[in-house]
Design an enzyme around this catalytic site. Sequence first.
Site, PDB file in Angstrom:
ATOM      1  N   LYS A  22     -24.450   8.265  15.899  1.00  0.00           N
ATOM      2  CA  LYS A  22     -24.746   9.666  16.240  1.00  0.00           C
ATOM      3  C   LYS A  22     -26.250   9.894  16.228  1.00  0.00           C
ATOM      4  CE  LYS A  22     -24.578  12.866  12.893  1.00  0.00           C
ATOM      5  NZ  LYS A  22     -25.787  13.707  12.740  1.00  0.00           N
ATOM      6  N   ASN A  23     -26.927   9.391  15.201  1.00  0.00           N
ATOM      7  CA  ASN A  23     -28.344   9.725  15.035  1.00  0.00           C
ATOM      8  C   ASN A  23     -29.260   8.910  15.923  1.00  0.00           C
ATOM      9  OD1 ASN A  23     -27.495  11.623  13.259  1.00  0.00           O
ATOM     10  ND2 ASN A  23     -28.013  10.466  11.419  1.00  0.00           N
ATOM     11  N   CYS A 121     -29.223  24.755   7.284  1.00  0.00           N
ATOM     12  CA  CYS A 121     -27.840  24.330   7.554  1.00  0.00           C
ATOM     13  C   CYS A 121     -27.191  24.130   6.185  1.00  0.00           C
ATOM     14  CB  CYS A 121     -27.840  23.043   8.366  1.00  0.00           C
ATOM     15  SG  CYS A 121     -28.370  21.625   7.409  1.00  0.00           S
ATOM     16  N   ARG A 126     -34.030  23.639   6.548  1.00  0.00           N
ATOM     17  CA  ARG A 126     -34.395  22.446   7.316  1.00  0.00           C
ATOM     18  C   ARG A 126     -35.692  22.773   8.069  1.00  0.00           C
ATOM     19  NH1 ARG A 126     -29.757  19.205   8.212  1.00  0.00           N
ATOM     20  NH2 ARG A 126     -31.108  17.653   9.151  1.00  0.00           N
ATOM     21  N   ASP A 309     -27.514  10.123   3.777  1.00  0.00           N
ATOM     22  CA  ASP A 309     -26.235  10.370   4.469  1.00  0.00           C
ATOM     23  C   ASP A 309     -25.083   9.610   3.822  1.00  0.00           C
ATOM     24  OD1 ASP A 309     -27.747  10.465   7.796  1.00  0.00           O
ATOM     25  OD2 ASP A 309     -27.743  11.881   6.136  1.00  0.00           O
ATOM     26  N   ARG A 401     -18.199  16.471  13.854  1.00  0.00           N
ATOM     27  CA  ARG A 401     -19.577  16.448  14.403  1.00  0.00           C
ATOM     28  C   ARG A 401     -20.097  15.018  14.485  1.00  0.00           C
ATOM     29  NH1 ARG A 401     -23.499  18.801  11.057  1.00  0.00           N
ATOM     30  NH2 ARG A 401     -24.782  17.684  12.563  1.00  0.00           N
TER      31      ARG A 401
END
Length: 421
Positions: A22-23, A121, A126, A309, A401
């Site tokens: 994803k990143n 968030c 952030r 993460d 997500r």
Amino acid sequence: MAKFVVSGGVPLCGVLDIQGAKNSVLPIMAAALLADGDCVIEHCPDISDTDCAIEILSELGAFVSQKRDVDGSRTVYINSSNALGFEIPDKMMRKMRSSVIFLGAILSRRGRALISFPGGCELGPRPIDLHISSLRKMGVRINETHGFLDCECERLHGTDIDLAFPSVGATENIMLAAALCDGETVINNAAKEPEIEDLQNFLNKMGARISGAGTGCIKINGVHRLNGVRHRVIPDRIAAGTYLCAVAATRGNALLKNAEPSHMSSTLAFLSDCGCDIKVFDKDISVSCDELHSVRHIRTMPYPGFPTDMQAVFMALMTKAKGNSVFIETIFENRFKHIGELHRMGANITTDGRVAVVEGVKKLYGAHVESTDLRGGASLIIAALAAEGTSIIDNIFHIDRGYDHIENALSALGAQITREQ
Ligand code: EPZ
């Protein structure tokens, strides 16, 4: 609202292919804005953040199409020749705060950008001060008014930038703004994550002249044109770490295929330290676990340190390990929201600011819990898989997500997990 229903106690066993990162795919999709011609991005994970990035590209005028591959991932086709837009609607910025990653590319292409502040968030505030100060040094006039960033520049120019913190997003935004601008840009104290290297590789394939990704110093020499290219996104090291923890938590035995073990050294080290039998065969990782004991001290750090993460996910594993573990979350201000939900399942965790002490318990019990954020949600699934009885996990949109149909991946390993409306 959709939820997961999980029946715990089943050891996870089998073989699982790892999704694309994803990143990595998000900044690469932003970079596709800079191409004259078609970009083909393979191994895109089927997740809502990717959908959001596709929406933003379309909103900016790019032509985007996609097809599903046999392995369940997606190939995304992007042509940005008509992408003349410069505004990202507030609703899209709110949907995915990392949309700020499009800022550098929009400015490079249009000399103008209008976005709302990404705002905080689930992980706390952030800030994007490092993004803003860096772009200003490159010649961007940025007016911060009523929650909006109104940006414009005649011509971006290269400069030396010293990041106060090795911010992943700020590093990526500078690379995207610098790829087509006059002169050389040097980023000192740059983020070293593998996703930064993947972005460098993608941009260099397009014709950029970037070096140093993966080290603390990245040099970008601007070029006049970037071409459309085909690129396969790297495996998702956090998704891989998540599935390894799920197998270990259920005392299972599995093989993860097409991962990138070299991106996971700290995660694999901690899994070995707590009693897992980890073996690496080129791009595949096998894991089995009979007896789990605690890792005494887990501090999240910028890459190559232990990833923030992975904090919630590894904490779920430690809840049933023998002994105590001390977690220190050094990256985000408020990344312990999953702990209250783990308590409902019988976990014994005490917190003080950015420190959480986990005392291993013999049993966890199924409960009705709520996902609080992407990785926190994944930690609840792991705890539910290791618990006695059935759990219901709400707000699973957080999990969608970043994990590509996680219930299918886990079911392929024998987990009893279903998605229910
Ligand atoms: C990226 O977020 C990842 N997201 C995050 O993954 C990851 O947790 C994070 O990097 C750290 O590795 C994507 O790549 C899309 P940062 P990013 O800028 O770029 C502070 C997940 O679960 N900071 O490295 O937003 C910031 O407040 C997500 O997949 C400033 O102070 O992370 C934070 O404390 C969550 N000013 C720290 O730096 C700035 O201008 C790390 O932020 C920017 C950041």
